[in-house]
Design an enzyme around this catalytic site. Structure first.
Site, PDB file in Angstrom:
ATOM      1  N   ASP A  16      -7.725   6.065  -2.339  1.00 35.40           N
ATOM      2  CA  ASP A  16      -6.940   4.908  -1.923  1.00 35.40           C
ATOM      3  C   ASP A  16      -6.554   4.088  -3.149  1.00 35.40           C
ATOM      4  O   ASP A  16      -7.363   3.319  -3.672  1.00 35.40           O
ATOM      5  CB  ASP A  16      -7.738   4.048  -0.946  1.00 35.40           C
ATOM      6  CG  ASP A  16      -6.879   2.972  -0.298  1.00 35.40           C
ATOM      7  OD1 ASP A  16      -5.713   2.817  -0.711  1.00 35.40           O
ATOM      8  OD2 ASP A  16      -7.366   2.291   0.617  1.00 35.40           O
ATOM      9  N   CYS A  30       0.814  -1.214   0.000  1.00 35.11           N
ATOM     10  CA  CYS A  30       0.000   0.000   0.000  1.00 35.11           C
ATOM     11  C   CYS A  30       0.846   1.262   0.000  1.00 35.11           C
ATOM     12  O   CYS A  30       0.491   2.262  -0.646  1.00 35.11           O
ATOM     13  CB  CYS A  30      -0.963  -0.007   1.189  1.00 35.11           C
ATOM     14  SG  CYS A  30      -0.155  -0.067   2.809  1.00 35.11           S
ATOM     15  N   HIS A  54      -1.993   0.821   7.151  1.00 36.80           N
ATOM     16  CA  HIS A  54      -2.349   1.130   5.764  1.00 36.80           C
ATOM     17  C   HIS A  54      -1.894   2.549   5.438  1.00 36.80           C
ATOM     18  O   HIS A  54      -1.656   3.371   6.335  1.00 36.80           O
ATOM     19  CB  HIS A  54      -3.868   1.003   5.587  1.00 36.80           C
ATOM     20  CG  HIS A  54      -4.313   0.980   4.159  1.00 36.80           C
ATOM     21  ND1 HIS A  54      -3.819   0.092   3.236  1.00 36.80           N
ATOM     22  CD2 HIS A  54      -5.215   1.752   3.488  1.00 36.80           C
ATOM     23  CE1 HIS A  54      -4.401   0.304   2.071  1.00 36.80           C
ATOM     24  NE2 HIS A  54      -5.247   1.312   2.190  1.00 36.80           N
TER      25      HIS A  54
END
Length: 656
Positions: free
Chosen positions: A468, A408, A452
């Site tokens: 995202d 991520c 994250h």
């Protein structure tokens, strides 16, 4: 005169020392653990072989070396870590001059003090249980030293265990009623509290991927009412705006004093309570986006929208919040801040800048550019993985055009750089995403493996908008969990894989027990104490102290009665002894007391010499008593004869 120790007592002391030091082994440098183990082994062997203790100059050099080594390892000899390391080293060095009972007494009290240091690192249930066992062992050693080996280990442990159990009610009473004072009684050193874990003040490729393999709890969440779906559970942490070509970090800290963002809610608020584990930073994680009006009094919402405490979180804390998962951030972006969120290092990632220029040349607006990049992640050969290849100097170029494999933080970093290169203000936000429900306690556990990173871009019509990129390349990560996105083949921690489900079943129950412990015991501060005691009419300080005094006095009185009862004369169940005591009590009233060193026959002879007229009667009772109690099995005929003889003497003594 010095009292030297028996070998068995010394060996038991070494065993207790190992027991008390063991939890610190994982916190000490490897060299110190090895030195302590060597000193303990040497002292045991020296006692067995009866070697002489080293001279004073050797002990002096060893002490100076220990000071220097601790200083070199911890950078200091004070504070939590350095002070604990020095304490453990000094306890081990004490063995070099260990030979008398006085030395044992010094070590015993040192061990009691050392137990307190364990609570500075952990207050979990297992720690309390383990240290209660250590207290029992140390107290048993103290009892043994007082008797110089005359008692067996089973006896000393039984006596020690009894003393610990007797102290528990008083401990509970003190815990419940002793007035809680807000804040610590004294200032702890700067390295006090739990060791730092979790998110960092910087983010580089691979940082968050390394956290995924940790199943440590970051915080627990109890929702009040509606629970947002997994895709909406973004737990906002530290944002980063400065990029040096490889690492993201907080920049321009002086601007954090600006007003918090203007939040325009879209929908209903979500209310919840967070129990945050200590991480030694100021971040208080909150569901994105927190309502500034609901934050704790010792915290505030910073301009970037993240929640900050006034002080670093060095101990577990609980706080209530409400957030809006659907919102707009609508304030205008100042020119100064726009420049800040567009800044990129010169001479880095030329291919990324070229790609951004191409997107901008197509006359697309900002929202279209955002969607175009997300579409690129979806359709081209990008892979979501925990094991990406290393990146070079131009890390974003290498990722976008060469490796195309990352976690991520790789996607958030590359997306944010690409937006800035396209003249769209952007920043990276780190935190946690998701959370696993504990069905036993109906709360959610957010672990380090839920760490994250995502991006936020500035769009004129919407303000700051969360984007995202991970949701584009691996939507299962956001909508389900990490296992669904990566699969078992990626080397996930055991509790996330299918093999770990049974383990998680038991861990869920253990976590529920820990959560109760945290809520009822560790969080028992001034507010919870007042709330609890108010139910019994003891909400005021004066009433607490009065109840504590009465309760403590009552418990100590009961303990005193119990102790006195142990020394009361034992109940006599032997008929022969009862008759003998009947006669000796009568003689004691007349002034003829049986001395402790006198047996029955000697006592009868003593009384007969003083009162010749009673000599034959007293001697007959003594002979019958000795024969009935010591020479023959119990017999009713002999017992009746003894009873008649005592009655006959009693009548004769009264007539006299």
């Amino acid at each position: 005169m010095k009292e030297y120790l028996p070998l068995t007592t010394l060996l038991r002391l070494l065993a207790v020392l190992v027991l008390a030091l063991s939890p610190h082994v994982v916190r000490l440098p490897l060299w110190e653990s090895a030195v302590i183990a060597a000193l303990i082994a040497w002292r045991g062997l020296a006692a067995y072989k009866q070697w002489r203790m080293p001279p004073t100059w050797v002990k002096l050099i060893a002490t100076l070396l220990a000071f220097g080594a601790v200083m070199a390892s911890f950078g200091r000899i004070s504070g939590l870590n350095g002070g604990t390391g020095l304490l453990c080293a000094m306890a081990a060095l004490k063995l070099l001059e260990f030979r008398t009972r006085r030395d044992v007494m010094v070590m015993v009290f040192l061990l009691y003090f050392m137990l307190v240091t364990h609570f500075l690192f952990s207050q979990e249930i297992w720690t309390v249980v383990y240290l209660l066992g250590c207290v029992t062992a140390i107290t048993a050693l103290l009892i043994e030293v007082q008797h110089l080996g005359a008692l067996a280990p089973r006896q000393t442990l039984r006596k020690s265990g009894t003393m610990v159990l007797q102290a528990l009610p008083l401990m509970v009473l003190m815990f419940v009623l002793f007035p809680r004072i807000p804040g610590p009684l004294w200032g702890l050193p700067s390295d006090a509290g739990a060791g730092r874990s979790g998110l960092s003040e910087k983010m580089s490729p691979g940082d968050i991927a390394s956290l995924i393999k940790s199943d440590e709890v970051a915080f627990r969440v109890t929702f009040v009412g509606r629970v947002p779906p997994p895709a909406a559970r973004y737990w906002r942490g530290p944002p980063f705006d400065h990029f040096d070509g490889h690492t993201w970090e907080e920049g321009y800290a002086q601007l954090r004093a600006d007003e918090p963002p203007v939040l325009e809610p879209l929908g209903n608020a979500v209310r919840y309570e967070i129990t945050l584990e200590p991480h030694r930073s100021r971040w208080l994680f909150a569901l994105d986006m927190p309502d500034a009006s609901s934050v704790p009094p010792d915290a505030f919402v910073a301009r970037e929208g993240h929640l900050l405490a006034n002080q670093a979180v060095t101990e577990r804390r609980r706080y209530d919040l409400q957030s809006y998962t659907n919102y707009l951030l609508v304030p205008a972006l100042t020119e100064r801040n726009r420049t800040r969120y567009l800044r990129l290092p010169r001479g880095f990632n030329p291919r990324t800048i070229e790609l951004a220029d191409q997107l901008r040349s197509k006359s697309m607006d900002d929202a279209d550019i955002v969607q175009s990049v997300l579409q690129m992640f979806r359709k081209q050969n990008f892979v979501y993985t925990l094991d990406p290849p290393p990146l070079g100097r131009d890390s974003v170029d290498d990722f976008l055009f060469e490796t195309r494999r990352g976690f991520c933080e790789h996607y958030a970093s590359a997306f944010t750089v690409l937006m800035r290169a396209a003249n769209i203000p952007a920043r990276v936000v780190t935190g946690y995403q998701g959370g696993q429900r504990n069905e036993i306690g109906d709360y959610y556990v957010v672990r380090q493996s839920d760490a994250h990173a995502w991006s936020e871009v500035w769009l004129e019509s919407h303000g700051w908008v969360r984007i995202d990129p991970t949701a584009a390349i691996a939507p299962q990560r956001i909508e389900q969990n990490l296992e669904a996105a990566l699969g078992i083949a990626e080397g996930l921690p055991g509790y996330l894989s299918a093999r770990g489900r049974l383990r998680f079943y038991f861990e869920a129950r253990w976590d529920w027990l820990n959560a109760k412990w945290n809520g009822l015991v560790l969080a028992y501060g001034p507010e919870l104490q007042q709330e609890f005691l108010s139910r019994f009419g003891l909400g005021e300080l004066r009433q607490m102290i009065l109840a504590l005094t009465i309760g403590g006095t009552g418990l100590l009185a009961l303990f005193g009665l119990f102790t006195l009862r142990q020394f009361a004369p034992a109940r006599v169940d032997d008929p022969a002894l009862q008759q003998w005591q009947r006669m000796t009590r009568q003689l004691a009233k007349l002034g003829y007391v049986q001395r402790p060193d006198e047996g029955p026959l000697d006592y009868a002879q003593h009384v007969g010499a003083l009162r010749p007229e009673w000599a034959e009667a007293v001697a007959q009772v003594a002979r019958l008593y000795v024969r009935s109690r010591y020479l023959h099995a119990p017999d009713s005929a002999r017992q009746d004869e003894l009873t008649r003889a005592v009655r006959a003497f009693s009548r004769r003594a009264r007539r006299s």
